[in-house]
Write an enzyme that holds these catalytic residues in place. Structure first.
Site, PDB file in Angstrom:
ATOM      1  N   GLU A 165     -12.491 -16.422  34.393  1.00  0.00           N
ATOM      2  CA  GLU A 165     -11.406 -17.235  34.758  1.00  0.00           C
ATOM      3  C   GLU A 165     -10.786 -16.796  36.275  1.00  0.00           C
ATOM      4  OE1 GLU A 165     -11.098 -16.383  32.039  1.00  0.00           O
ATOM      5  OE2 GLU A 165     -11.037 -18.133  30.522  1.00  0.00           O
ATOM      6  N   PHE A 181      -1.280 -18.909  18.668  1.00  0.00           N
ATOM      7  CA  PHE A 181      -2.545 -18.264  19.145  1.00  0.00           C
ATOM      8  C   PHE A 181      -2.859 -18.732  20.533  1.00  0.00           C
ATOM      9  CE2 PHE A 181      -7.249 -18.764  19.600  1.00  0.00           C
ATOM     10  CZ  PHE A 181      -7.561 -17.263  19.515  1.00  0.00           C
ATOM     11  N   GLN A 182      -3.245 -17.946  21.422  1.00  0.00           N
ATOM     12  CA  GLN A 182      -3.486 -18.059  22.688  1.00  0.00           C
ATOM     13  C   GLN A 182      -2.220 -18.815  23.570  1.00  0.00           C
ATOM     14  OE1 GLN A 182      -7.694 -19.890  23.316  1.00  0.00           O
ATOM     15  NE2 GLN A 182      -8.315 -17.799  23.500  1.00  0.00           N
ATOM     16  N   LYS A 202      -1.873 -29.300  24.554  1.00  0.00           N
ATOM     17  CA  LYS A 202      -2.967 -29.880  23.842  1.00  0.00           C
ATOM     18  C   LYS A 202      -2.599 -31.196  23.273  1.00  0.00           C
ATOM     19  CE  LYS A 202      -6.737 -29.094  20.609  1.00  0.00           C
ATOM     20  NZ  LYS A 202      -7.993 -28.243  20.474  1.00  0.00           N
ATOM     21  N   MET A 262     -11.551   2.498  51.829  1.00  0.00           N
ATOM     22  CA  MET A 262     -10.282   2.511  52.641  1.00  0.00           C
ATOM     23  C   MET A 262      -9.318   3.687  52.137  1.00  0.00           C
ATOM     24  SD  MET A 262      -8.989   1.270  55.142  1.00  0.00           S
ATOM     25  CE  MET A 262      -9.297  -0.370  55.852  1.00  0.00           C
TER      26      MET A 262
END
Lengths: 85, 565
Positions: B53, B115-116, B165, B474
């Site tokens: 993602e 969940f999630q 959802k 760096m």
């Protein structure tokens, strides 16, 4: 710069998440909110927040400008209340 | 009257994205967005499947930066949503317009540690302009329109739409609005005529003026007007890292980049100027160094679309909150043609005395700057160059000839490692007419390497150049200069072992062509072969690990304390 108590009066849209966004902008800079009062106005779709914060005046003025950039903030005014300590 | 068709929130979302002008949607599926993915089959826009993602978010970002359009991304709830936070922060700090759609657990389960489940509107608050938590399917079309409006008006930035959802599944007749009506958000400001008059007067009176342009000048599509102003009044132009490309560096008036690793002539000109015209800049600490010593001789005019920027870091003489392009176009007609011969001669002398340059450290070993020069020679200032973050980013800023806006894409504010490869994919999709080259370090390339598969499968002929110095250069440079050479955990190449991973094998395993260059004599020919190839190609350049980025004004120091080597 001296720390002073600054009072913000915010008029915001009365929607979920708005309080969290306003407060997050202030607390995300490490400032401790001394007093907070939120309530409805005569227009039920608008809420008023009164926030007292102890902090550097220049930074707090910056916060006002950033609050005005928020999508749900209608107007913000700020004024110095008193010097701290 | 046309009868209004009832459809699911998911279908309404896809319709709204089409109406908002979406051409490419980047994303990754998951349980909380199955309904939206199910309704993508009829979508008029292209869908690009990332591999992580974070990569999807940077792709949308690269698409937006190179095209000036909104980057759109769709991910699931919970870990899908938290994985895009870095991408949102990257876009937020650089003012990139983006709409991020995240799935959410059904409304009834919010707050139950389902969940999630992740509180995305909460998590994203500090890295977005705004976040919406949709409460019903009826809100979806209007929310999409508002999100696109917020992302593109005022200072651009990312907006999150979190959609539970059940709202995706519910039926709605709601239509996409004709116009967006936001009660409290009206970020359009215009300059007052007195401000324009004062600005013109300052320009006409200045003896040593400098234009100092940032990412805001590019975001406002102001390059053309800026160039016209600079040429008419003969004003030299410095840019920030984000402003590279706002002004053609082949123009003699170009000073190059200002700041910590900027061109000495740009920093000296700002230090000596009597007028600085700052447009679309934030006066970041990477540019100003010690703020009390910054541009002490100059009056500063600051033009920005964001009222919160003016007087934030430096106190200015004239602050104009308005669209940068409008202001410049407006003042152009009131400015007298001018010459400033003494000032320009002085600048020409600085350019000659203090060029950005490097010396080879070990014979037969490629210097990283040489690799950038080879890329620049082959691409001739025309390609889109996307960088990662660190030394190669600064060398790319210094050694590429920046000629056009929106062709140097870099994570300037956030400094996000792993930005390069996915952002290059987004850019190549937005501008198939141009060549796209990602310049990465060996550290950053490993952070998002999985996205190379996407470039291969989407048949994008991008070139990924890995400048491999075997270390996190760096940070290693700072350790060398300021931490007594204590190279604490910055050396990625173990002594006595070949470098791991083998980038050439890794690229081939992802389906790309790949070359490794060790011999300086083969550098340019390999770069030419790779950049002109019609497929995704990786070039690993083994460079001198001891090379540092110079010149350098150490953090918090002033221009007088510039280090040259």
């Amino acid at each position: 710069m001296n720390e002073t108590i600054q009072r913000f009066d915010c008029f915001v849209e009365n929607k979920p998440g708005v309080l969290a966004r306003v407060i997050g902008l202030i607390s995300g800079r490490g400032y401790n909110i001394q007093a907070l009062n939120v309530g409805p106005t005569e227009d039920g779709t608008v809420s008023r927040m009164r926030i007292d914060v102890l902090g550097n005046e220049k930074v707090l003025n910056q916060v006002i400008l950033q609050l005005r950039n928020q999508v749900n903030v209608i107007e913000v005014t700020g004024r110095k209340r008193r010097s701290a300590r | 009257m046309k009868t209004i068709r009832e459809r699911t929130g998911a279908v309404a979302l896809v319709e709204a994205l089409e109406k908002a002008g979406t051409e490419v949607l980047f994303g990754y599926p998951g349980g909380a967005v199955i309904d939206i993915f199910d309704s993508l089959k009829d979508a008029k826009f292209r869908f690009v499947l990332g591999r992580h993602e974070q990569g999807c978010a940077h792709m949308a970002d690269g698409y937006a930066r190179s095209s000036g359009k909104v980057g759109v991304c769709l991910v699931t709830s919970g870990p899908g949503a938290t994985n895009v936070v870095t991408g949102l922060g990257t876009a937020y700090l650089d003012g990139v317009p983006m709409v991020m759609i995240t799935g959410q657990v059904p409304l009834a389960q919010i707050g139950t540690d389902a969940f999630q489940e992740a509180d995305m509107s909460g998590i994203s608050r500090a890295v977005t302009k705004h976040s919406f938590l949709v409460q019903s399917a009826d809100e979806i079309p209007e929310t999409v329109a508002q999100a696109f409006y917020i992302a593109t008006h005022g200072k651009p930035g990312p907006v999150v739409i979190d959609i539970p959802k059940n709202c995706q599944q519910a039926l709605t007749k709601a239509q996409y609005p004709e116009r967006v009506n936001l009660r409290a958000y009206h970020p359009e400001y215009t300059a007052r005529p007195q401000q324009i008059a004062r600005f013109a007067k300052l320009l006409n009176e200045a003896k040593r003026p400098v234009i100092y342009a940032g990412g805001g000048a590019i975001a406002a599509f102001a390059s053309g007007d800026l160039t016209a102003l600079a040429r008419k009044a003969q004003i030299p132009v410095a840019t920030t890292l984000m402003g590279l490309g706002a002004f053609d560096q082949r123009d003699p008036l170009s000073l190059g980049m200002a700041g910590m690793h900027g061109a000495p002539c740009a920093n000296y000109a700002i230090d000596e100027a009597d007028l600085i015209v700052a447009m679309g800049v934030r006066f970041s600490d990477r540019v100003t160094g010690k703020i009390s010593k910054y541009a002490k001789k100059a009056k500063i005019v600051h033009i920005d679309c964001n009222p919160a920027e003016v007087d934030k870091n430096v106190t200015v003489h004239l602050g104009i909150v308005a669209d940068v392009r409008d202001v410049i176009a407006n003042v152009n007609s009131r400015v007298k043609a001018n010459e400033h011969p003494e000032w320009l001669a002085r600048i020409a002398q600085w350019k000659q005395d203090y060029p950005i340059s490097y010396q080879p450290l070990h014979p037969g070993v490629i210097m990283p700057q040489q690799a950038i020069e080879a890329i620049n020679k082959v691409s001739d200032g025309e390609a889109i160059v996307v960088t990662d973050v660190g030394q190669q980013q600064m060398w790319a800023a210094q050694y590429v000839t920046h000629r056009h806006p929106r062709r140097f894409l870099t994570s300037g504010g956030m400094g996000t490692m792993g930005f390069g490869i996915p952002a290059a994919i987004g850019a190549a999709l937005a501008r198939p007419d141009l060549k796209t080259i990602a310049i990465c370090g060996d550290g950053g390339a490993q952070m998002t390497f999985e996205e190379v598969v996407v470039a291969v499968l989407e048949k994008l002929p991008i070139t990924i150049v890995v400048i491999n110095n075997g270390c996190l250069g760096m940070v290693r440079q700072w350790q060398e200069l300021f931490y007594k050479k204590n190279y604490s955990h910055t050396i990625l190449k173990e002594k006595g072992l070949p470098y791991l991973p083998d980038f050439v094998k890794l690229a081939k395993a992802h389906g790309a062509a790949a070359y490794r260059v060790i011999d300086p004599a083969k550098l340019e020919s390999t770069m030419k072969k790779a950049i002109n190839a019609k497929r995704t190609t990786l070039v690993e350049v083994i460079v001198d690990p001891d090379a540092n980025v110079y010149p350098m004004i150490p953090g918090g120091k002033s221009v007088k304390e510039m280090i040259f080597k």
